[in-house]
Design a protein around this motif. Structure first.
Motif, mmCIF file in Angstrom:
data_model
loop_
_atom_site.group_PDB
_atom_site.id
_atom_site.type_symbol
_atom_site.label_atom_id
_atom_site.label_comp_id
_atom_site.label_asym_id
_atom_site.label_seq_id
_atom_site.Cartn_x
_atom_site.Cartn_y
_atom_site.Cartn_z
ATOM 1 N N MET A 32 102.052 52.099 63.364
ATOM 2 C CA MET A 32 103.504 52.208 63.413
ATOM 3 C C MET A 32 104.120 52.012 62.034
ATOM 4 O O MET A 32 105.330 51.987 61.888
ATOM 5 N N GLY A 33 103.271 51.848 61.021
ATOM 6 C CA GLY A 33 103.749 51.567 59.678
ATOM 7 C C GLY A 33 103.890 50.065 59.498
ATOM 8 O O GLY A 33 103.038 49.282 59.927
ATOM 9 N N LEU A 34 104.968 49.636 58.877
ATOM 10 C CA LEU A 34 105.289 48.213 58.812
ATOM 11 C C LEU A 34 106.072 47.853 60.072
ATOM 12 O O LEU A 34 106.940 48.603 60.513
ATOM 13 N N VAL A 35 105.761 46.697 60.631
ATOM 14 C CA VAL A 35 106.364 46.317 61.904
ATOM 15 C C VAL A 35 107.041 44.964 61.745
ATOM 16 O O VAL A 35 106.436 44.011 61.240
ATOM 17 N N GLY A 36 108.297 44.894 62.166
ATOM 18 C CA GLY A 36 109.042 43.648 62.149
ATOM 19 C C GLY A 36 109.330 43.175 63.556
ATOM 20 O O GLY A 36 109.395 43.964 64.505
ATOM 21 N N LEU A 37 109.493 41.875 63.693
ATOM 22 C CA LEU A 37 109.778 41.246 64.973
ATOM 23 C C LEU A 37 111.022 40.384 64.797
ATOM 24 O O LEU A 37 111.076 39.544 63.890
ATOM 25 N N LEU A 807 103.866 25.357 67.892
ATOM 26 C CA LEU A 807 103.226 26.656 67.907
ATOM 27 C C LEU A 807 102.562 26.895 66.559
ATOM 28 O O LEU A 807 102.917 26.274 65.558
ATOM 29 N N LYS A 808 101.625 27.819 66.555
ATOM 30 C CA LYS A 808 100.822 28.053 65.353
ATOM 31 C C LYS A 808 101.666 28.472 64.167
ATOM 32 O O LYS A 808 101.435 28.042 63.034
ATOM 33 N N THR A 809 102.682 29.317 64.408
ATOM 34 C CA THR A 809 103.462 29.890 63.310
ATOM 35 C C THR A 809 104.931 29.542 63.460
ATOM 36 O O THR A 809 105.499 29.650 64.544
ATOM 37 N N GLY A 810 105.530 29.130 62.375
ATOM 38 C CA GLY A 810 106.957 28.868 62.349
ATOM 39 C C GLY A 810 107.688 29.985 61.634
ATOM 40 O O GLY A 810 107.251 30.466 60.588
ATOM 41 N N ALA A 811 108.791 30.422 62.179
ATOM 42 C CA ALA A 811 109.601 31.476 61.563
ATOM 43 C C ALA A 811 110.979 31.442 62.182
ATOM 44 O O ALA A 811 111.108 31.314 63.400
ATOM 45 N N ASP A 812 112.001 31.569 61.367
ATOM 46 C CA ASP A 812 113.378 31.553 61.854
ATOM 47 C C ASP A 812 113.834 32.960 62.202
ATOM 48 O O ASP A 812 114.415 33.664 61.384
ATOM 49 N N GLY A 813 113.531 33.387 63.417
ATOM 50 C CA GLY A 813 114.090 34.624 63.928
ATOM 51 C C GLY A 813 113.463 35.901 63.459
ATOM 52 O O GLY A 813 113.810 36.973 63.957
ATOM 53 N N PHE A 814 112.526 35.852 62.505
ATOM 54 C CA PHE A 814 111.954 37.097 61.996
ATOM 55 C C PHE A 814 110.537 36.872 61.492
ATOM 56 O O PHE A 814 110.240 35.846 60.878
ATOM 57 N N ALA A 815 109.666 37.829 61.794
ATOM 58 C CA ALA A 815 108.303 37.830 61.267
ATOM 59 C C ALA A 815 107.830 39.272 61.218
ATOM 60 O O ALA A 815 108.442 40.170 61.807
ATOM 61 N N ASP A 883 118.049 42.590 64.797
ATOM 62 C CA ASP A 883 117.532 43.934 64.515
ATOM 63 C C ASP A 883 117.117 44.012 63.057
ATOM 64 O O ASP A 883 117.470 43.131 62.238
ATOM 65 N N GLY A 884 116.399 45.054 62.731
ATOM 66 C CA GLY A 884 115.970 45.276 61.362
ATOM 67 C C GLY A 884 115.732 46.753 61.107
ATOM 68 O O GLY A 884 115.604 47.556 62.036
ATOM 69 N N ALA A 885 115.710 47.118 59.845
ATOM 70 C CA ALA A 885 115.447 48.504 59.448
ATOM 71 C C ALA A 885 114.750 48.492 58.096
ATOM 72 O O ALA A 885 115.043 47.641 57.247
ATOM 73 N N PHE A 886 113.837 49.423 57.899
ATOM 74 C CA PHE A 886 113.090 49.506 56.655
ATOM 75 C C PHE A 886 113.758 50.503 55.711
ATOM 76 O O PHE A 886 114.303 51.524 56.127
ATOM 77 N N TRP A 887 113.690 50.168 54.435
ATOM 78 C CA TRP A 887 114.275 51.014 53.396
ATOM 79 C C TRP A 887 113.348 51.015 52.198
ATOM 80 O O TRP A 887 112.875 49.953 51.761
ATOM 81 N N THR A 888 113.074 52.207 51.687
ATOM 82 C CA THR A 888 112.225 52.337 50.502
ATOM 83 C C THR A 888 113.102 52.333 49.255
ATOM 84 O O THR A 888 113.919 53.233 49.046
ATOM 85 N N ASN A 889 112.945 51.313 48.462
ATOM 86 C CA ASN A 889 113.686 51.186 47.217
ATOM 87 C C ASN A 889 113.117 52.198 46.216
ATOM 88 O O ASN A 889 111.982 52.074 45.765
ATOM 89 N N LYS A 890 113.900 53.197 45.882
ATOM 90 C CA LYS A 890 113.383 54.272 45.031
ATOM 91 C C LYS A 890 113.028 53.786 43.634
ATOM 92 O O LYS A 890 112.145 54.333 42.981
ATOM 93 N N PHE A 1209 111.307 44.753 68.456
ATOM 94 C CA PHE A 1209 110.274 45.152 67.513
ATOM 95 C C PHE A 1209 110.809 46.404 66.813
ATOM 96 O O PHE A 1209 111.362 47.296 67.460
ATOM 97 N N PHE A 1210 110.671 46.482 65.507
ATOM 98 C CA PHE A 1210 111.082 47.688 64.792
ATOM 99 C C PHE A 1210 110.020 48.042 63.763
ATOM 100 O O PHE A 1210 109.286 47.178 63.292
ATOM 101 N N HIS A 1211 109.934 49.331 63.423
ATOM 102 C CA HIS A 1211 108.821 49.799 62.591
ATOM 103 C C HIS A 1211 109.321 50.781 61.553
ATOM 104 O O HIS A 1211 110.385 51.404 61.697
ATOM 105 N N SER A 1212 108.516 50.943 60.478
ATOM 106 C CA SER A 1212 108.948 51.770 59.357
ATOM 107 C C SER A 1212 108.765 53.253 59.613
ATOM 108 O O SER A 1212 109.478 54.071 59.029
#
Length: 1416
Positions: A32-37, A807-815, A883-890, A1209-1212
């Motif tokens: 799916m490319g890069l995947v965010g949660l 839990l094994k992993t800590g993250a504030d709202g995003f991983a 939500d999230g969205a991927f952007w390629t920095n040119k 879940f969102f993907h690049s």
């Protein structure tokens, strides 16, 4: 706890973890490319039905790995605590207050062997008291233990107490060479050379000296009944007689023998009738004591009652006349540690503790009485057996009637006089009150030996060092100033010590307290009583009045400074004879490890054992204002040799709670230290980190920014805040791997002084030393931690505390998620920056945040009759990422993530970013979007080119857009788009979905809850924004209601599917289809088959006959999941979702391995259901559905330990294939290619020889017919590489055609060879326009050729694709080709063909062949 495992056998732990997660389907996130949660959570992990549960009444041990992830390994018995730990010879040792660990009986100390995964008791079971400090001495393989114990459980009688040594080699205990110490040992620290140990705590030492004498033995006062709730110091304070005081207690019980409050001032017998006071049942009680005269008090003594099953459990003390509630210090009998309380101070319900002493933190206090509120109780009501006000030591009045017998005293203080002394009544500083003093007149010129004298004989309960004061009434109130003169005051301290004489002037206008002696005082006994005698001075001052002097006698006070020890006498006068004594130390003791002396540190030590640093204890003893409440909790040693001490103390120099020792003296830190107890110290280079229960310096120089933890610049003597600290007490610090690890009882990392907002931290946090910011600590934990320390390696740590959840992993709202290794769960890469609560700003009157708790759907049917019901407002408590969205920095070609939600974070600037941020996965940095910040919640994001489309429930101030729920941001220029976007209308406007049109790149679809756009008809709930024309466009005749989700279907993705709470032409249609080609809306199927509004929608890979919808049933608000098969909607097994579940997203995800095929979902994919899911299978935040069963996949928790939720879940890659790729290893491909190529070459060479043999004559004849063709012309018909290209093509066909799936998708895979062969044989070179003619063509160097990589198959399991950029634009003219624009970033997947490479567009995910030389 239900599981036990080794923290340091990492391979074993990983194996267990992999086996446990083996049942989880393996989602192929990488495809799916890069995947965010994104979601509302503070910690996450993959679902495990055997995950341990946590009991917060126990102390749980955790290991922390190099990446910060946590794993629980053991827990103590209920009520247990772990306070210390260290590592020795591959084992871990833990100490505290417990009776067992992981089921192994062990008293207060235990060892852990990682290689055997086993806990063991030490010696014959442990120690008979609490352990508060450990030091592992590797040089002699010895464990030094400090605490409040006497010794090992089976042989404590041979130990002096507080210190013991354990030798692992023979599992045996031994007393230390110095026998022990007489008080709690709270810290054991090695010297810089490790040649000696520094012991710190609350104990006393005495070193012999030519001019010193020992006074006491360091035990509780034998004249007072022993209680573990008192200290040697507090038990030495004589209670103030209250027989003449005004007493009131209400409401009292109606029981006659329990209603007299006077019975408890000094009870004559045991707890019971006539000796106990009880309050009225079920009523708070107030006890008031008024003396109408100023008393000097140190605290109170309370004895609980146990009559009739009643006991008081909490109280609050208010002093009179100022009506202040003052903080109190008390000793915890179980730990020996000094605790502080203010309101609702705890009173123990332990019959073995007859009373507890509570001492004012700032002593002494001048008061006229107290009010004691009994606020909490057990049984029918509150009550007390003992109530006393403690003096500051001892006292005596010149008026005999005021010298009542103190409780526990064999006799009262007495007086003696010569000459005539008469009472004089004078006004006091208390309005309307008076006091009586005695005066005597003497003729001017009378020798001192012939004048009157007055002697006080105060009752002194215990030996110690005292500050003796005499009170002198002011002459203004008594109107006798001309008569006043000076007097000589002589004190006899006892014990063979010589008397001390001071000359004191009584010519004072106002009441004055004059110190006359500081030094040792012996207790009152039948054979001795301290005496203080006042006489006319040998050299009287003043002229007198009428030939007379007047002498005044009031009161004397003996302020106790320390018990058991004494220093040399001091004061304004001088000794009249020789004095001998000793040097007294407090709280600090050094022991040389190479010493052969055998001494007892609880008695007098020879000065031969004294070291230079023992001067610390001497100076502490002489300068701490109140030794009874003082303790040294922590010691840290700088490389320069400076020793830092932290604890609970106030020095006469003004220093509080932390000091430095260097060059033989104690010195203050900036602004005299800190205003609360220091519990932990840690040093990194030239920075001292300090943790404890403080908020600032004593002078409040930081305005509250030093809460709980602070750093101190050693070089510049300057405090520096760690943001604003934490919102609670810090108990333990550790510097490890560039981080300061902080453990304690706190829940927030504060962002600013005076604010309660900040990112969550459940008792554990990590400060990044290099960046000077809080960072993600790795694991998630919710509780109160007591200890953090190193494990057996430098990359691992151990933690302990009372934990409710972890839990094994800590993250504030995003991983971010990516594939793990073979048969391993995916890797979770958490957000490295803590997110905070949303902070309201001065530019906005109120924050637009509207949400109920997840699952609260009361607003579901709030619309008026005839309209579609409102969609429920789903939970988004801050901090949340929605939500999230991927952007390629040119400029960098790096892909970054734009996240949106309900959060803020510390960016280091004056403006606090809110709701939006850019996260760089490569660096882990989070940066703010420049410009105005959204005031509200961001719910949806979409990136098209360099434009970021932002939707949600927010307003945006100070921009040309005037946004309400929708705005556009220019990512390249980092500013809000200057385009004037007509605002969406509605109250409120909530944009839930923003999507790009697959068929029309200039359109962006915006959907949610809004009524339309001004001047544009039919734009309710959904409208399209024309990027080029910069205008809104309606979708046909429009739709009514609210939209939650949008997807696309059809072979050309020409169908827009909208879901929510909708109606078409007045009829319910919660899922509707819009045909982009003919601009019409139609319901999708029979609307009655969908039980309610839809919250989430997913189209299976564009298949219009495979659609999933989830929402809440109209009838009972229960969740449902429905499937559209092209003919009808079918409700799936909704009972498996649980009645209280809320689904926020549906997403079809590819699998690494297949599942059993069925008619609903293909075998190579599953449906990911995200939200807050509670079913019989367990609570989860993401569940996989394979068409037949629901499989819990991911669990999250918020900072309180309750279940969290996943919003998306969102993907690049905008598109990706579900076809599973199986690749041969690169080495195998090469070997097969060589073998096949060799065979083909041999075959072609044979054909060539035959052609030369049989066709030579024909060719020669043909050349004669066409004499104009040259050799060069012939060579131009075919490139020199053509033969090898054909060989490569044949090789590829042979390899991929032999039962191995092609690594290319669909059309591109079918046409790949056709393109290569046709292009290679094509006379027209695709780059001919760039050459002068066919002969001069030179192909540009490609990235692979530059790296010597041409001819490689980038398809092995471990291979990474090469990322390149398009030098030119290429328009796809045939099936299988990939169209690209100049500058497009692509991943090269295969380079076996030198001319045409197989690539993937990283933005769209589309794959196909591209001319190799078009890339660089």
């Amino acid at each position: 706890m239900s599981r036990k495992c080794s923290p340091f056998s990492l391979f074993a732990l990983l194996a267990i973890s992999q086996l446990t997660n083996a049942a989880l389907p393996q989602v192929d996130f990488d495809r799916m490319g890069l995947v965010g949660l994104a979601g509302s959570f503070a910690g996450l992990d993959f679902f495990n039905s055997s995950s341990p549960s946590f009991d917060p009444t126990t102390s749980t041990l955790f290991t922390r790995s190099a990446d910060g992830s946590l794993l629980s390994i053991a827990a103590t018995n209920s009520g247990g605590q772990i306070h210390a730990g260290c590592s020795l010879a591959g084992k871990l040792y833990f100490g505290g207050s417990f009776s067992s660990v992981q089921g192994v009986n062990a008293s207060n100390i235990v060892s852990y062997d990682p290689s055997k995964d086993a806990f063991s008791a030490l010696g014959d079971g442990g120690l008979d008291g609490n352990v508060t400090s450990l030091y592992c001495q590797t040089s002699s393989n010895a464990l030094w233990v400090g605490g409040t114990f006497h010794g090992p459980s089976t042989s404590a009688s041979s130990y002096a107490g507080s210190v013991a040594v354990y030798f692992p080699q023979n599992d045996s205990w031994s007393p230390p060479p110095f026998a022990g110490l007489d008080g709690p040992v709270l810290s054991i620290t090695p010297s810089p050379s490790s040649s000696s140990l520094y012991f710190a705590g609350s104990f006393h030492t005495t070193f012999s000296s030519p001019n010193n004498t020992v006074v006491g033995n360091g035990t509780n006062n034998p004249n007072v009944p022993f209680s573990a709730g008192a200290t040697p110091f507090s038990s030495s304070l004589v209670p103030i007689p209250l027989g003449a005081a005004q007493l009131d207690a209400s409401p009292s019980t109606s029981q006659a023998q329990f209603s007299d409050i006077g019975n408890i001032l000094c009870p004559a017998g045991a707890d019971g009738p006539g000796n106990t006071w009880l309050a009225r049942d079920a009523s708070p009680a107030l006890i008031t004591i008024r003396t109408f005269d100023f008393l000097t008090a140190n605290g109170i003594r309370l004895g609980n009652t146990f009559v009739q099953g009643r006991s008081t459990t909490a109280f609050t003390l208010t002093t009179l006349p100022n009506n202040q509630v003052l903080p109190l210090n008390y000793t915890d009998p179980t730990t020996g540690a000094v605790q502080t309380c203010t309101n609702d101070c705890p009173l123990l319900q332990d019959k073995s503790i007859p009373y507890q002493d509570f001492v004012f933190t700032q002593v002494p206090q001048s008061l006229t009485g107290i009010q004691l509120s009994l606020t909490q109780w057990v049984g029918s009501g509150s009550g007390l057996h003992l109530l006393q006000i403690l003096s500051d030591g001892a006292f005596a009045s010149a008026v005999s009637s005021e010298n009542g017998v103190s409780c526990f005293a064999p006799s009262a203080s007495t007086t003696q006089q010569t000459g005539n002394w008469n009472p004089l009544v004078i006004d006091t500083t208390i309005a309307g009150t008076q006091q009586t003093v005695l005066t005597s007149t003497v003729s001017v010129g009378t020798p001192s030996s012939q004048g009157p004298t007055f002697t006080w004989k105060p009752y002194v309960s215990a030996p110690g060092q005292y500050d003796v004061n005499i009170l002198i009434p002011g002459c203004v109130n008594s109107q006798d100033c001309p008569l006043r003169t000076s007097v000589d005051v002589t004190i006899f301290p006892g014990g063979g010590l010589q008397p001390w004489v001071s000359t004191v002037s009584q010519q004072v206008n106002q009441d004055t307290v004059q110190s006359i002696y500081t030094g040792p005082i012996f207790p009152t006994s039948p054979d001795f009583s301290t005496t203080i005698t006042l006489a006319l001075s040998q050299h009287p001052t003043g002229t007198g009045q009428g030939g007379q002097y007047e002498l005044v006698a009031d009161r004397v006070q003996l302020k106790l400074l320390s018990v058991n020890t004494t220093g040399q006498a001091s004061g304004p006068g001088s000794s009249v004879g020789a004095t001998s004594g000793s040097q007294s130390g407090f709280g600090f003791f050094e022991w040389q490890l190479n010493s052969t002396s055998s001494v007892n540190a609880t008695s007098t030590l020879s000065n031969t054992t004294e070291t230079l640093t023992d001067a610390i204890g001497f100076e502490l003893s002489s300068t701490i204002s109140s030794l009874s409440t003082a303790a040294i909790h922590a010691v840290a040693v700088h490389s320069s040799g400076t020793i830092y001490l932290g604890g609970s103390f106030n020095l006469s120099s003004g220093s509080s709670n932390v000091v430095a020792f260097s060059n033989g003296n104690l010195s203050s830190l900036e602004n005299n230290g800190l205003n609360g107890v220091v519990s932990a110290l840690a040093i990194n280079d030239n920075t001292l980190y300090v943790g404890g229960s403080f908020t600032d310096t004593p002078s409040a120089s930081s305005k509250g920014a030093f809460s709980g933890v602070v750093s101190y610049d050693i070089s510049n003597n300057k405090w520096t805040a760690l943001d604003a600290g934490v919102n609670g007490a810090v108990t333990s610090l550790l510097v490890s791997n560039g981080q300061l690890l902080v453990a304690g009882n706190f829940t927030r990392l504060l962002t600013s002084a005076g604010s309660s907002s900040g990112s969550s931290a459940g008792g554990f946090a990590a400060w990044n030393i290099s960046s000077g910011t809080w960072s993600q600590s790795g694991g998630f934990i919710s509780g109160s931690l007591t200890f953090v320390g190193n494990g057996t390696s430098s990359n691992e740590q151990v933690l302990a505390g009372n934990v409710a959840s972890a839990l094994k992993t800590g993250a504030d709202g995003f991983a971010m998620l990516k594939n793990g290794g073979s048969n391993s769960p995916p890797t979770i890469v958490p957000l490295q920056v803590p997110l905070d609560d949303v902070l309201s700003t001065s530019s906005t009157s109120a924050l637009r945040v509207r949400w109920p708790v997840v699952g609260q759907l009361s607003s579901l049917f709030s619309r008026q009759s005839g309209s579609p019901p409102s969609l429920p407002a789903l939970s988004a408590p801050a901090p949340s990422v929605l939500d999230g969205a991927f952007w390629t920095n040119k400029s960098s070609s790096d892909q970054v993530v734009v996240i949106g939600g309900n959060f803020s974070f510390n960016s280091g600037s004056s403006v606090t970013p809110q709701g939006l941020a850019i996260y760089d996965p490569k660096s882990g940095h989070l940066t703010a979007l420049q410009g105005s910040q959204p005031n509200g919640v961001v719910k949806s994001l979409f990136v098209q080119g360099n434009q970021l489309f932002v939707g949600g429930d927010f307003t945006l101030q100070g921009t040309s857009q005037g946004a309400d729920g929708f705005a556009i941001y220019d990512l390249d220029n980092q500013e809000w788009d200057g385009t004037s976007v007509p605002a969406l209308q509605g109250n409120p406007v909530v944009v839930r979905s923003i999507t790009g049109s697959p068929s029309q790149s200039n359109l962006v679809y915006v959907a949610g809850s809004f009524t339309g756009v001004a001047s544009v008809s039919n734009c309710a709930a959904i409208c399209s924004w024309d990027i080029v024309g910069k205008q809104w466009k309606a979708l046909g005749s429009g739709i009514q209601g609210e939209i939650s989700s949008v997807a696309f279907a059809g072979s050309d993705l020409g169908l827009l599917i909208a879901a929510g709470s909708l109606s078409l032409n007045g009829q319910t249609a919660n899922v509707a289809v819009f045909s982009i080609s003919n601009s019409t809306w139609t319901p999708l199927g029979d609307v009655s088959q969908i039980p309610g509004p839809v919250l989430a929608l997913e189209v299976n890979n564009g298949n219009s006959s495979s659609i999933f919808a989830s929402g809440q049933s109209t009838s009972d608000n229960t969740p449902f999941l429905s499937f559209w098969n092209g003919q009808q909607w079918t409700l799936l097994n909704n009972s498996a979702l649980g009645t209280s579940s809320v689904v926020q997203q549906l997403l079809m995800v590819p699998l690494v391995n297949k599942h059993a095929a069925n008619s609903i979902i293909e075998s190579d994919r599953m449906l990911m259901i995200s939200g807050s899911l509670k079913s019989s299978n367990g609570t989860s935040s993401a569940t996989l559905f394979d068409g037949q069963q629901f499989i819990p996949y991911l669990v999250t928790e918020n900072d309180s330990g309750s279940s969290g939720s996943v919003s998306s879940f969102f993907h690049s890659l905008s598109t990706f294939t579900f076809n599973q790729h199986h690749f041969l290893a690169t080495g195998v491909v090469i070997l097969i290619s060589i073998a096949i190529a060799a065979g083909i070459i041999f075959f072609l060479l044979l054909i060539g020889l035959l052609w030369m043999l049989f066709g030579h004559n024909d060719d020669r004849d043909q050349s004669k017919l066409d004499g104009s063709m040259t050799d060069d012309d012939a060579s131009s018909l075919q490139r020199p590489s053509s033969l090898l290209e054909h060989i490569n093509a044949a090789t590829r066909t042979a390899i991929l055609g032999a039962g191995v799936e092609s690594p290319f998708n669909d059309a591109a895979a079918r046409k790949y060879e056709e393109h290569r062969v046709s292009r290679l044989n094509d006379d027209a070179d695709p780059f001919a326009a760039e050459t002068t003619d066919g002969h001069d063509f030179i192909r540009a160097e490609t990235p692979m050729e530059a790296g010597a990589g041409v001819g490689q198959a980038i398809g092995g399991e471990d291979a990474e694709p090469t990322r390149t950029r398009a030098r030119y634009s290429f328009e796809a003219s045939g099936e299988g080709e990939l169209g690209i624009s100049q500058g497009t970033v692509v991943d090269v997947l295969d380079t076996q063909d030198q001319a045409w490479w197989y690539c993937r567009d990283v933005t769209t995910g589309q794959e196909g062949v591209v001319p190799a030389s078009y890339l660089y």
